[in-house]
Design a protein around this motif. Sequence first.
Motif, mmCIF file in Angstrom:
data_model
loop_
_atom_site.group_PDB
_atom_site.id
_atom_site.type_symbol
_atom_site.label_atom_id
_atom_site.label_comp_id
_atom_site.label_asym_id
_atom_site.label_seq_id
_atom_site.Cartn_x
_atom_site.Cartn_y
_atom_site.Cartn_z
ATOM 1 N N UNK A 136 0.871 -1.185 0.000
ATOM 2 C CA UNK A 136 0.000 0.000 0.000
ATOM 3 C C UNK A 136 0.905 1.231 0.000
ATOM 4 N N UNK A 137 1.674 1.340 -1.059
ATOM 5 C CA UNK A 137 2.732 2.348 -1.179
ATOM 6 C C UNK A 137 2.452 3.239 -2.382
ATOM 7 N N UNK A 138 2.725 4.531 -2.224
ATOM 8 C CA UNK A 138 2.617 5.478 -3.328
ATOM 9 C C UNK A 138 1.167 5.570 -3.790
ATOM 10 N N UNK A 139 0.808 5.072 -4.946
ATOM 11 C CA UNK A 139 -0.575 5.190 -5.440
ATOM 12 C C UNK A 139 -1.313 3.851 -5.404
ATOM 13 N N UNK A 140 -0.739 2.823 -4.787
ATOM 14 C CA UNK A 140 -1.328 1.490 -4.849
ATOM 15 C C UNK A 140 -2.074 1.120 -3.571
ATOM 16 N N UNK A 141 -3.101 0.311 -3.742
ATOM 17 C CA UNK A 141 -3.829 -0.279 -2.633
ATOM 18 C C UNK A 141 -4.292 -1.655 -3.069
ATOM 19 N N UNK A 142 -5.005 -2.359 -2.216
ATOM 20 C CA UNK A 142 -5.621 -3.628 -2.616
ATOM 21 C C UNK A 142 -6.865 -3.850 -1.760
ATOM 22 N N UNK A 143 -7.790 -4.710 -2.187
ATOM 23 C CA UNK A 143 -9.103 -4.806 -1.535
ATOM 24 C C UNK A 143 -9.047 -5.186 -0.058
ATOM 25 N N UNK A 144 -8.124 -6.065 0.329
ATOM 26 C CA UNK A 144 -8.127 -6.566 1.699
ATOM 27 C C UNK A 144 -7.699 -5.506 2.696
ATOM 28 N N UNK A 145 -6.639 -4.768 2.365
ATOM 29 C CA UNK A 145 -6.212 -3.680 3.254
ATOM 30 C C UNK A 145 -7.283 -2.598 3.337
ATOM 31 N N UNK A 146 -7.904 -2.280 2.196
ATOM 32 C CA UNK A 146 -8.954 -1.259 2.188
ATOM 33 C C UNK A 146 -10.130 -1.684 3.064
ATOM 34 N N UNK A 147 -10.524 -2.963 2.941
ATOM 35 C CA UNK A 147 -11.666 -3.449 3.720
ATOM 36 C C UNK A 147 -11.352 -3.466 5.216
ATOM 37 N N UNK A 148 -10.121 -3.850 5.576
ATOM 38 C CA UNK A 148 -9.762 -3.874 7.004
ATOM 39 C C UNK A 148 -9.700 -2.463 7.567
ATOM 40 N N UNK A 149 -9.152 -1.527 6.806
ATOM 41 C CA UNK A 149 -9.110 -0.138 7.268
ATOM 42 C C UNK A 149 -10.526 0.380 7.518
#
Length: 460
Positions: free
Chosen positions: A89-102
């Motif tokens: 989750x660096x710079x401009x990237x993310x992914x569904x699992x980190x987003x959902x946990x946040x």
Amino acid sequence: MSLSLPHTTEDILRADEHLVQSWADLDALKKPGARTAIVSAKGVMLQDSDGNDLIDGIGGLWCVNVGHGRQEIIDAISRQLSTLDFYSTFYTFTHPTAAALAQKLAQLAPGNLNKVLFSNSGSVANDSAIRVLHHYYERLGQPGKKLVLSRQGAYHGSTYLTIAMTTPQYSKGWSRAEGIVHHLKKPHYWREAGDMTEAEFLNALLQDMRDQIEDAGPENIACFIGEPIMGAGGVIVPPKGYHKKIQALCREYGIKFVADEVVTAFGRLGHFFASKDVFETQPDIITIAKGVTSGYQPLAATIMSDEIHDVISGPDGVFTHGMTYAGHPAAAAAGLANIALMEAEKIPEHVQIVGKIFENSLRSLEDIDIVGEVRGSHFMIGIEFVKDKAKKTLFDSALNIGMQVARRAQQKGLVVRPLGHILILSPPLVLTEAEVAHISGILRESILEVMNALPRACFL
């Protein structure tokens, strides 16, 4: 082809000679019988390399809240790795699992704590809280607000900065960040209050904080950081109303309030977060780790208020802080599965009932002559040993009473954590009433055996 693992105790310990173990007496580990190899775990039980079954009385290290071997979490990690093994989750990237946990953490956290910065340990989460606040004040044009108020008896981690925030006894012989941290008085009524009433002791603690703020200058202080209940400092419970009044002082002087919930969050005190539900506070930042994944994956977070995030996310600046593995997909999947399991099985509600039974059962040990105080709350308990209850005097440190009791307990099938003259228990939160009674019985037998084996000269 994978490397084969050592299986016998002898082979494991021979390989282990290359491992530097954390927070251990490295010289003492050279002695025969000093190390235990844990090879498997299920529920609240462990098995060592000699085939002995042991109750996990410390929950791994404050963290295996839902118990070992929960297939729901294991499967979630496996599914995630088969889909997306890693992306940062660096710079401009993310992914569904980190987003959902946040998103889920923002829903669970009290008030306006809606922004989540992931990391991989409680030390880094606390270090990050200070870095974020320093940056926050820089952007507000207040670069002088750098100082941190911590406390004697605190434990906030072992990075160069967080060991400075930790009680000074833990950095003896080590260097640390200097000139940043001011330590307030330890809020331990039983040992520190003398002849004061609890109310008088609370007032003395508040006056100490006010004096230190005035001496340092509130314009130079970034924050106060505190554990709701101190963990590795000896399971210290502050006087009733302490945190609420400390927060009020912070508000009065324009100082941010940081709650280190690395241990107390995710059910250990009967709630997902203890700050508001137990201690009636609304922190500006809460830090978490340990119980968020129940230890199945390394994951931590610094959860900050919208107001702090609004300042650090404004124009003309880049957030130049973060870790490669922050929000790791497998760790985030473990967090989501762990929280879902805790909600489905109502584990915090279970703790509210059985945790109090555990607490009261261990408090009954105070009828033993060398047990000075049993303190803590729910599934977070410390037992302090003394040679004279009336005077609260300690045994000679060379006796290492805590270790003696811990060894006896392990021989009887229970792992506990010795800390000098203190024993710490932080078991999985899924203990049954029968298991609670068994733990209490083992402790009583172990303490009595140690006490009865001590020479009379030890009590003089």
